[in-house]
Design a protein around this motif. Structure first.
Motif, PDB file in Angstrom:
ATOM      1  N   GLU A  48       0.667  -1.272   0.117  1.00  0.00           N
ATOM      2  CA  GLU A  48      -0.010  -0.054  -0.117  1.00  0.00           C
ATOM      3  C   GLU A  48       0.878   1.233  -0.130  1.00  0.00           C
ATOM      4  O   GLU A  48       1.967   1.310   0.689  1.00  0.00           O
ATOM      5  CB  GLU A  48      -1.041  -0.111   1.335  1.00  0.00           C
ATOM      6  N   VAL A  77       0.384   5.889  -0.255  1.00  0.00           N
ATOM      7  CA  VAL A  77      -0.484   6.915  -0.608  1.00  0.00           C
ATOM      8  C   VAL A  77      -0.126   7.561  -1.912  1.00  0.00           C
ATOM      9  O   VAL A  77       1.168   7.819  -2.016  1.00  0.00           O
ATOM     10  CB  VAL A  77      -0.198   7.933   0.608  1.00  0.00           C
ATOM     11  N   GLN A 121      -5.036   6.280  -2.241  1.00  0.00           N
ATOM     12  CA  GLN A 121      -4.445   5.041  -1.695  1.00  0.00           C
ATOM     13  C   GLN A 121      -4.455   4.006  -2.494  1.00  0.00           C
ATOM     14  O   GLN A 121      -5.168   3.675  -3.368  1.00  0.00           O
ATOM     15  CB  GLN A 121      -5.033   4.570  -0.294  1.00  0.00           C
ATOM     16  N   LYS A 147      -3.406   0.049  -3.356  1.00  0.00           N
ATOM     17  CA  LYS A 147      -3.495  -1.151  -2.580  1.00  0.00           C
ATOM     18  C   LYS A 147      -3.081  -2.329  -3.666  1.00  0.00           C
ATOM     19  O   LYS A 147      -4.303  -2.404  -4.696  1.00  0.00           O
ATOM     20  CB  LYS A 147      -4.673  -1.321  -1.717  1.00  0.00           C
TER      21      LYS A 147
END
Length: 284
Positions: free
Chosen positions: A191, A193, A231, A233
């Motif tokens: 993950e 940002v 975000q 992922k």
């Protein structure tokens, strides 16, 4: 909010330069772009006939070119007198600005040649600035080990690790690009940002990957354009995954492209052609 898959742009087999075989996703057609990204090519071959002719001297104006060498050795030379050896793990970041004439020629006659070339647009106010060139060696690119056994290289932008912000060697660009190379072992998640204002995509060059929430399988050798959110992922499949992650601020400006020239109006393109034909790139 997790960014999910918005569009998949498959890489299309083509050739460029003096016949270098490659796979083009973004930029395969001029309208298939992701502001400010204009083009992404992946070149990958163990056959020297696919790459040995290289990219002889050619011009650019109005954008930036980024070459990331996964494996191999190429020599960059340009009319400004810059010369740089692009070797395994290294990056060439070139700002064409008002004009540059350069060549990228393989320095090997056997073995693997593999990497990426990315084109990033410049804002109108910077298209005619002085050209520039950065030759970034592999030892100058931060590489961090992940807790799960994977790794991430920070080429541009930043990555937070254990409360510390790790900065890549490329900083201070108007579009604030993020460029990561992520390696994940089988079944592991990653993950990161990604600023909400940025457009973002990723490209899986090895292994298997799922993206988003809920997780969705994506193909290799395609530009995976991500939707809105802040975000990223992803999760590697059974064979692990190797991918590049790219994001940047969009410019929201008109684009007129003619081959290696990318400007805002047709008149500016005609001026670029005139300047090149009349040797103005060399004296500018």
């Amino acid at each position: 909010m997790i960014r999910n898959v918005q569009t998949v742009i498959p890489g299309i087999a083509t050739s460029d330069g003096a016949g270098v075989k490659l796979r083009r996703s973004l930029g395969g057609q001029q309208q298939v772009r992701l502001d400010p990204f204009l083009m992404l090519d992946e070149f990958s071959s163990n056959d020297p006939n696919d790459y040995v002719a290289g990219f002889p001297a050619h011009p650019h104006r109005g954008f930036e070119t980024v070459t990331y060498m996964l494996e191999g050795h190429m020599l960059h030379e340009d009319h400004l007198g810059n010369q740089g050896h692009l070797k395994t793990g290294g990056v060439q970041w070139m700002t064409a600005g008002r004009g540059i004439i350069h060549s990228e020629m393989p320095q090997q006659v056997s073995g693997a040649m593999r990497g990426f070339q990315l084109w990033i647009n410049l804002p109108a106010k910077e298209k005619m600035k002085a050209a520039g060139y950065q030759d970034i060696q592999v030892e100058d690119i931060p590489k961090l080990s992940l807790a799960n056994g994977g790794s991430v290289k920070v080429i541009a932008g930043s990555y937070e690790s254990k409360g510390e912000i790790i900065q890549g060697p490329i900083q201070g660009i108007t579009t604030a690009p993020l460029f990561l190379d992520v390696h994940l072992p089988p079944g592991e998640e990653f993950e990161h940002v990604v600023p909400e204002a940025h457009n973002a995509f990723l490209y899986v060059y090895e292994g298997e990957l799922e993206v988003g929430e809920p997780l969705k399988s994506v193909p290799k050798q395609a530009a995976i354009v991500l939707g809105k959110g802040d975000q990223l992922k992803v999760k590697a499949g059974a064979t692990g995954a190797q991918l590049i992650v790219l994001a940047a601020l969009p410019l929201h400006e008109p684009i007129v492209q003619h081959g290696p020239f990318v400007m805002n109006t047709r008149a500016e393109i005609e001026q670029a052609i005139h300047d090149y034909q009349n040797n103005r790139f060399v004296v500018s």
